[in-house]
Scaffold this motif. Sequence first.
Motif, PDB file in Angstrom:
ATOM      1  N   LYS A   1       0.762  -1.279  -0.095  1.00  0.00           N
ATOM      2  CA  LYS A   1       0.238   0.180  -0.081  1.00  0.00           C
ATOM      3  C   LYS A   1       0.915   1.304   0.047  1.00  0.00           C
ATOM      4  N   GLU A   2       2.221   1.081  -0.247  1.00  0.00           N
ATOM      5  CA  GLU A   2       2.961   2.153  -0.305  1.00  0.00           C
ATOM      6  C   GLU A   2       2.435   3.385  -0.840  1.00  0.00           C
ATOM      7  N   GLU A   3       2.179   3.449  -2.231  1.00  0.00           N
ATOM      8  CA  GLU A   3       1.772   4.575  -2.887  1.00  0.00           C
ATOM      9  C   GLU A   3       0.508   5.298  -2.253  1.00  0.00           C
ATOM     10  N   ALA A   4      -0.448   4.550  -1.824  1.00  0.00           N
ATOM     11  CA  ALA A   4      -1.827   5.078  -1.158  1.00  0.00           C
ATOM     12  C   ALA A   4      -1.333   5.600   0.165  1.00  0.00           C
ATOM     13  N   VAL A   5      -0.342   4.915   0.706  1.00  0.00           N
ATOM     14  CA  VAL A   5       0.008   5.619   2.291  1.00  0.00           C
ATOM     15  C   VAL A   5       0.758   6.753   2.011  1.00  0.00           C
ATOM     16  N   ARG A   6       1.553   6.951   0.910  1.00  0.00           N
ATOM     17  CA  ARG A   6       2.258   8.045   0.834  1.00  0.00           C
ATOM     18  C   ARG A   6       1.163   9.430   0.605  1.00  0.00           C
ATOM     19  N   LYS A   7       0.446   9.080  -0.230  1.00  0.00           N
ATOM     20  CA  LYS A   7      -0.575   9.973  -0.392  1.00  0.00           C
ATOM     21  C   LYS A   7      -1.552  10.445   0.690  1.00  0.00           C
ATOM     22  N   ALA A   8      -1.809   9.516   1.501  1.00  0.00           N
ATOM     23  CA  ALA A   8      -2.699   9.813   2.642  1.00  0.00           C
ATOM     24  C   ALA A   8      -2.088  10.504   3.845  1.00  0.00           C
ATOM     25  N   TRP A   9      -0.683  10.332   3.820  1.00  0.00           N
ATOM     26  CA  TRP A   9       0.097  10.808   4.726  1.00  0.00           C
ATOM     27  C   TRP A   9      -0.150  12.083   5.370  1.00  0.00           C
ATOM     28  N   ALA A  10      -0.568  12.403   6.375  1.00  0.00           N
ATOM     29  CA  ALA A  10      -0.709  13.908   6.820  1.00  0.00           C
ATOM     30  C   ALA A  10       0.453  14.568   6.634  1.00  0.00           C
ATOM     31  N   LYS A  11       0.455  15.718   6.363  1.00  0.00           N
ATOM     32  CA  LYS A  11       1.551  16.710   6.013  1.00  0.00           C
ATOM     33  C   LYS A  11       1.941  17.195   7.526  1.00  0.00           C
ATOM     34  N   ASP A  12       1.086  17.384   8.213  1.00  0.00           N
ATOM     35  CA  ASP A  12       1.377  17.959   9.557  1.00  0.00           C
ATOM     36  C   ASP A  12       1.736  16.963  10.621  1.00  0.00           C
ATOM     37  N   PHE A  13       1.895  15.559  10.343  1.00  0.00           N
ATOM     38  CA  PHE A  13       2.377  14.351  11.206  1.00  0.00           C
ATOM     39  C   PHE A  13       3.661  14.725  11.443  1.00  0.00           C
ATOM     40  N   MET A  14       4.086  14.522  12.778  1.00  0.00           N
ATOM     41  CA  MET A  14       5.732  14.779  13.223  1.00  0.00           C
ATOM     42  C   MET A  14       6.685  13.879  12.222  1.00  0.00           C
ATOM     43  N   ALA A  15       6.261  13.053  11.890  1.00  0.00           N
ATOM     44  CA  ALA A  15       7.179  12.023  10.851  1.00  0.00           C
ATOM     45  C   ALA A  15       6.842  12.095   9.481  1.00  0.00           C
TER      46      ALA A  15
END
Length: 142
Positions: free
Chosen positions: A41-55
């Motif tokens: 699910k890497e592509e989908a996870v990268r797209k969904a990753w919150a920009k303001d998340f600490m990592a």
Amino acid sequence: MKALNEMNNTERAYILAKMFPEHLEELVKFIKSEIEHFKEKEEAVRKAWAKDFMATAGYWYMLVDNAEITVRRFNVSLHKSPRIFADQFFFSQNGVFAIHCLIRFAGSGLASYKMHLAIELLFGDEQVTTLEFKSKEDENTK
């Protein structure tokens, strides 16, 4: 023995592994399945990753890659030796992904009641990260 609040992640993982050596193989299989899940699910996870998340997603995938390398390098030793399990999965930054896996394992219904309680005691019950995926229909209804 040290007090719980004085232990680092490797020490906590070693205690868990020593308490439940009969479950290490199952736990390593679960970690492998988490690695596979994130890789698929890497592509989908990268797209969904919150920009303001600490990592960043890049950092998360570095941890996933480290876990995958650990599994390949140590293979059966991970579930045969509590020391190798703890030292390799929980040392330094690698502990972030490993703790994520432990907490997911505890909540999956696969862990025995006692192991679930031990994981919660040693590592808590708050997941490191959760992602919400929105379908195209969800986006269109806004």
